[in-house]
Design a protein around this motif. Structure first.
Motif, PDB file in Angstrom:
ATOM      1  N   ALA A  20      -3.176   3.625   4.831  1.00 49.03           N
ATOM      2  CA  ALA A  20      -2.384   2.444   4.511  1.00 49.03           C
ATOM      3  C   ALA A  20      -2.327   1.463   5.674  1.00 49.03           C
ATOM      4  N   LEU A  21      -2.246   1.971   6.891  1.00 49.90           N
ATOM      5  CA  LEU A  21      -2.211   1.084   8.057  1.00 49.90           C
ATOM      6  C   LEU A  21      -3.518   0.309   8.214  1.00 49.90           C
ATOM      7  N   ALA A  22      -4.637   0.982   8.026  1.00 52.15           N
ATOM      8  CA  ALA A  22      -5.932   0.382   8.342  1.00 52.15           C
ATOM      9  C   ALA A  22      -6.623  -0.244   7.137  1.00 52.15           C
ATOM     10  N   TRP A  23      -6.131   0.037   5.914  1.00 47.64           N
ATOM     11  CA  TRP A  23      -6.822  -0.420   4.708  1.00 47.64           C
ATOM     12  C   TRP A  23      -7.195  -1.901   4.793  1.00 47.64           C
ATOM     13  N   PRO A  24      -8.445  -2.265   4.427  1.00 47.08           N
ATOM     14  CA  PRO A  24      -9.460  -1.460   3.746  1.00 47.08           C
ATOM     15  C   PRO A  24     -10.385  -0.678   4.678  1.00 47.08           C
ATOM     16  N   ALA A  25     -10.098  -0.685   5.966  1.00 44.49           N
ATOM     17  CA  ALA A  25     -10.894   0.100   6.901  1.00 44.49           C
ATOM     18  C   ALA A  25     -10.403   1.553   6.906  1.00 44.49           C
ATOM     19  N   ARG A  26     -11.061   2.388   7.665  1.00 42.59           N
ATOM     20  CA  ARG A  26     -10.661   3.792   7.841  1.00 42.59           C
ATOM     21  C   ARG A  26     -10.570   4.073   9.336  1.00 42.59           C
ATOM     22  N   VAL A  27      -9.538   4.830   9.720  1.00 39.43           N
ATOM     23  CA  VAL A  27      -9.385   5.223  11.116  1.00 39.43           C
ATOM     24  C   VAL A  27      -9.074   6.716  11.187  1.00 39.43           C
ATOM     25  N   GLU A  28      -9.344   7.288  12.333  1.00 40.47           N
ATOM     26  CA  GLU A  28      -9.056   8.703  12.565  1.00 40.47           C
ATOM     27  C   GLU A  28      -7.554   8.907  12.575  1.00 40.47           C
TER      28      GLU A  28
ATOM     29  N   ILE B  31       8.079   7.573 -12.008  1.00 38.11           N
ATOM     30  CA  ILE B  31       8.631   6.222 -12.186  1.00 38.11           C
ATOM     31  C   ILE B  31       7.951   5.244 -11.231  1.00 38.11           C
ATOM     32  N   GLU B  32       7.729   5.691 -10.005  1.00 39.39           N
ATOM     33  CA  GLU B  32       7.049   4.847  -9.019  1.00 39.39           C
ATOM     34  C   GLU B  32       5.640   4.494  -9.484  1.00 39.39           C
ATOM     35  N   ALA B  33       4.921   5.468 -10.023  1.00 42.80           N
ATOM     36  CA  ALA B  33       3.554   5.220 -10.498  1.00 42.80           C
ATOM     37  C   ALA B  33       3.543   4.200 -11.636  1.00 42.80           C
ATOM     38  N   HIS B  34       4.550   4.284 -12.488  1.00 42.75           N
ATOM     39  CA  HIS B  34       4.663   3.310 -13.583  1.00 42.75           C
ATOM     40  C   HIS B  34       4.729   1.886 -13.039  1.00 42.75           C
ATOM     41  N   HIS B  35       5.555   1.657 -12.032  1.00 44.62           N
ATOM     42  CA  HIS B  35       5.710   0.314 -11.483  1.00 44.62           C
ATOM     43  C   HIS B  35       4.519  -0.093 -10.624  1.00 44.62           C
ATOM     44  N   LEU B  36       4.028   0.813  -9.805  1.00 41.33           N
ATOM     45  CA  LEU B  36       2.943   0.469  -8.885  1.00 41.33           C
ATOM     46  C   LEU B  36       1.656   0.123  -9.617  1.00 41.33           C
TER      47      LEU B  36
ATOM     48  N   VAL C 186       0.870  -1.172   0.000  1.00 42.59           N
ATOM     49  CA  VAL C 186       0.000   0.000   0.000  1.00 42.59           C
ATOM     50  C   VAL C 186       0.906   1.221   0.000  1.00 42.59           C
ATOM     51  N   PRO C 187       0.842   2.077  -1.032  1.00 39.97           N
ATOM     52  CA  PRO C 187       1.748   3.223  -1.093  1.00 39.97           C
ATOM     53  C   PRO C 187       1.407   4.277  -0.055  1.00 39.97           C
ATOM     54  N   VAL C 188       2.454   4.920   0.475  1.00 43.29           N
ATOM     55  CA  VAL C 188       2.281   5.951   1.492  1.00 43.29           C
ATOM     56  C   VAL C 188       2.551   7.347   0.941  1.00 43.29           C
ATOM     57  N   ASP C 189       3.351   7.463  -0.114  1.00 38.49           N
ATOM     58  CA  ASP C 189       3.476   8.770  -0.758  1.00 38.49           C
ATOM     59  C   ASP C 189       2.069   9.307  -0.989  1.00 38.49           C
ATOM     60  N   SER C 190       1.839  10.571  -0.662  1.00 34.23           N
ATOM     61  CA  SER C 190       0.474  11.100  -0.735  1.00 34.23           C
ATOM     62  C   SER C 190      -0.111  10.973  -2.135  1.00 34.23           C
ATOM     63  N   GLU C 191       0.736  11.161  -3.169  1.00 36.02           N
ATOM     64  CA  GLU C 191       0.238  11.094  -4.541  1.00 36.02           C
ATOM     65  C   GLU C 191      -0.186   9.675  -4.919  1.00 36.02           C
ATOM     66  N   HIS C 192       0.635   8.704  -4.594  1.00 31.51           N
ATOM     67  CA  HIS C 192       0.318   7.330  -4.972  1.00 31.51           C
ATOM     68  C   HIS C 192      -0.775   6.750  -4.093  1.00 31.51           C
ATOM     69  N   ASN C 193      -0.814   7.167  -2.844  1.00 37.80           N
ATOM     70  CA  ASN C 193      -1.911   6.747  -1.984  1.00 37.80           C
ATOM     71  C   ASN C 193      -3.230   7.305  -2.512  1.00 37.80           C
ATOM     72  N   ALA C 194      -3.182   8.538  -3.028  1.00 34.79           N
ATOM     73  CA  ALA C 194      -4.383   9.131  -3.614  1.00 34.79           C
ATOM     74  C   ALA C 194      -4.852   8.341  -4.824  1.00 34.79           C
ATOM     75  N   ILE C 195      -3.924   7.963  -5.701  1.00 37.79           N
ATOM     76  CA  ILE C 195      -4.278   7.155  -6.868  1.00 37.79           C
ATOM     77  C   ILE C 195      -4.837   5.810  -6.424  1.00 37.79           C
ATOM     78  N   PHE C 196      -4.195   5.193  -5.444  1.00 38.88           N
ATOM     79  CA  PHE C 196      -4.655   3.915  -4.891  1.00 38.88           C
ATOM     80  C   PHE C 196      -6.114   4.027  -4.452  1.00 38.88           C
ATOM     81  N   GLN C 197      -6.441   5.149  -3.798  1.00 33.67           N
ATOM     82  CA  GLN C 197      -7.812   5.336  -3.314  1.00 33.67           C
ATOM     83  C   GLN C 197      -8.807   5.575  -4.449  1.00 33.67           C
TER      84      GLN C 197
END
Length: 398
Positions: free
Chosen positions: A284-292, A234-239, A154-165
């Motif tokens: 990323a820690l809680a996925w697929p759940a959501r936490v505060e 480059i990271e987005a290409h691989h992920l 699960v990516p933690v970079d804000s940009e890749h985490n956003a795409i993941f979501q």
């Protein structure tokens, strides 16, 4: 996760004393029923690592610099903290491979984080990837390790985490999901809108003053040159399996829209939030759940108008060089990353002008044409060759 029946996730935080590590530990501390910091590591900041151990009581603390293991032991003994202590990069790799953790936050800066990231992937852990250099250097090897280990990334970079979501299932096959483009946003850094002439005399202190994010010095310089965004391309290409032509960068100064996904039907999905890494980390820690996460709600009515613009590739050449390396394929991204690390180190030490960072990276890419990625040993040899070439070019320029 049902907190009444499930044991807390045991989290190894690699690079615990950095900004990502601190944000991770803040989220973990908010949910002691869900998460526990079981392994903490640091490079050389022994005082900060000891303080974190006193606060979070891990099972194991690892200091990468072996000469500091004794000092860490003394500090923890004096504080009455009982935990195992180890040192060296091999100890970090051993820790993430063992039974002390089921989740690994890979936040070691630079190429130094590669071995431990690969080890976590091979052993089937949930890998929260904040060390973009690992996938930039060794994307095919990391994906192979994930497939072999059966773990999840699960990516933690804000940009890749956003795409993941914004993608169905997080990391699907883009072609079958109707995705047309991935759009990474960039703040533009502290020098957005400036000309090359205005950047000639930039100092390290100026380059490290990011307008929106609190980050370490190296990543702050990368943000100022837009190399950070290039590494993220480059990271987005691989992920996500996106071709270079299906990845776009837009400058978004407010840093509220973290990235977007455009679909073939004309829909564009975006993930928004305040510029606080705890949002991506908590997801990323809680996925697929959501936490505060401790992050303030986004008040859109109070925000300035959201602006977007094309990046200036002629002035901020590092982004163009990253696209060039991605299209060259093979180990060109690893060469790019190694040369950039040497260049940024020289800039921060006063031995290279700001505009010289891109020049040095380009020279090394020209000198070392891309080769196929075969294994970690060969990749490390090429990484060393790129660093040697960069340092030689620096010496000859003096």
């Amino acid at each position: 996760m049902n907190s009444s029946t499930a044991l807390p996730r045991r989290v190894a935080v690699l690079g615990a004393t950095g900004s990502i590590g601190g944000s991770t530990l803040d989220v973990i501390a908010r949910h002691p029923d869900r998460f526990r910091a079981s392994v903490l590591t640091a490079h050389s900041n022994v005082a900060a690592l000891a303080d974190l151990c006193i606060r979070h009581r891990p099972d194991l603390a690892v200091i990468a610099d072996p000469t500091l293991e004794g000092e860490l032991a003394r500090r923890l003994l004096a504080a009455g903290v009982r935990c195992d202590i180890a040192s060296g990069h091999e100890a970090i790799t051993h820790a993430v491979s063992g039974s002390l953790c089921d989740t690994v936050v890979a936040a070691i800066v630079g190429a130094a984080g590669l071995d431990s990231t690969l080890a976590a992937a091979r052993t089937g852990k949930r890998l929260l990837l904040a060390n973009k250099e690992s996938i930039v250097m060794a994307g095919p090897l990391l994906l192979e390790a994930l497939a072999a280990g059966g773990g999840e990334l699960v990516p933690v970079d804000s940009e890749h985490n956003a795409i993941f979501q914004c993608l169905p299932g997080g990391r699907p096959n883009l072609a079958s999901s109707g995705v047309r483009r991935l759009i990474l946003t960039a703040s533009g850094g502290p020098f957005r809108g400036r000309s090359r002439a205005e950047l000639a005399g930039v100092t390290p202190e100026q380059a490290c003053k990011h307008p929106n994010w609190i980050m370490g010095r190296k990543i702050s310089v990368d943000s100022a040159t837009l190399m950070n965004k290039g590494l993220e391309v480059i990271e987005a290409h691989h992920l996500f399996g996106a071709s270079p032509d299906a990845i776009e960068v837009l400058v978004h100064p407010q840093s509220l829209v973290h990235s977007l996904v455009e679909y073939v039907d004309g829909s564009v999905l975006a993930q928004l939030g305040n510029p606080d890494m705890r949002t991506a980390i908590a997801h990323a820690l809680a996925w697929p759940a959501r936490v505060e996460a401790g992050v303030s709600p986004l008040d859109l009515a109070a925000c300035a108008p959201l602006a977007f613009e094309q990046p200036d590739l002629a002035t901020f050449r590092c982004l163009a060089l990253a696209f060039q390396a991605l299209r060259a394929g093979g180990d060109a991204p690893a060469i790019l990353n190694a040369a950039n690390e040497v260049a940024v180190e020289a800039f921060l030490a006063g031995g290279l002008p700001f505009l010289g960072i891109a020049d040095l990276v380009e020279s090394v890419l020209t000198e070392l044409p891309a080769q196929a990625v075969v294994d970690v040993q060969t990749l490390n040899e090429r990484d060393r060759a790129a660093r040697q070439a960069a340092r030689r070019i620096l010496r000859n320029a003096c």
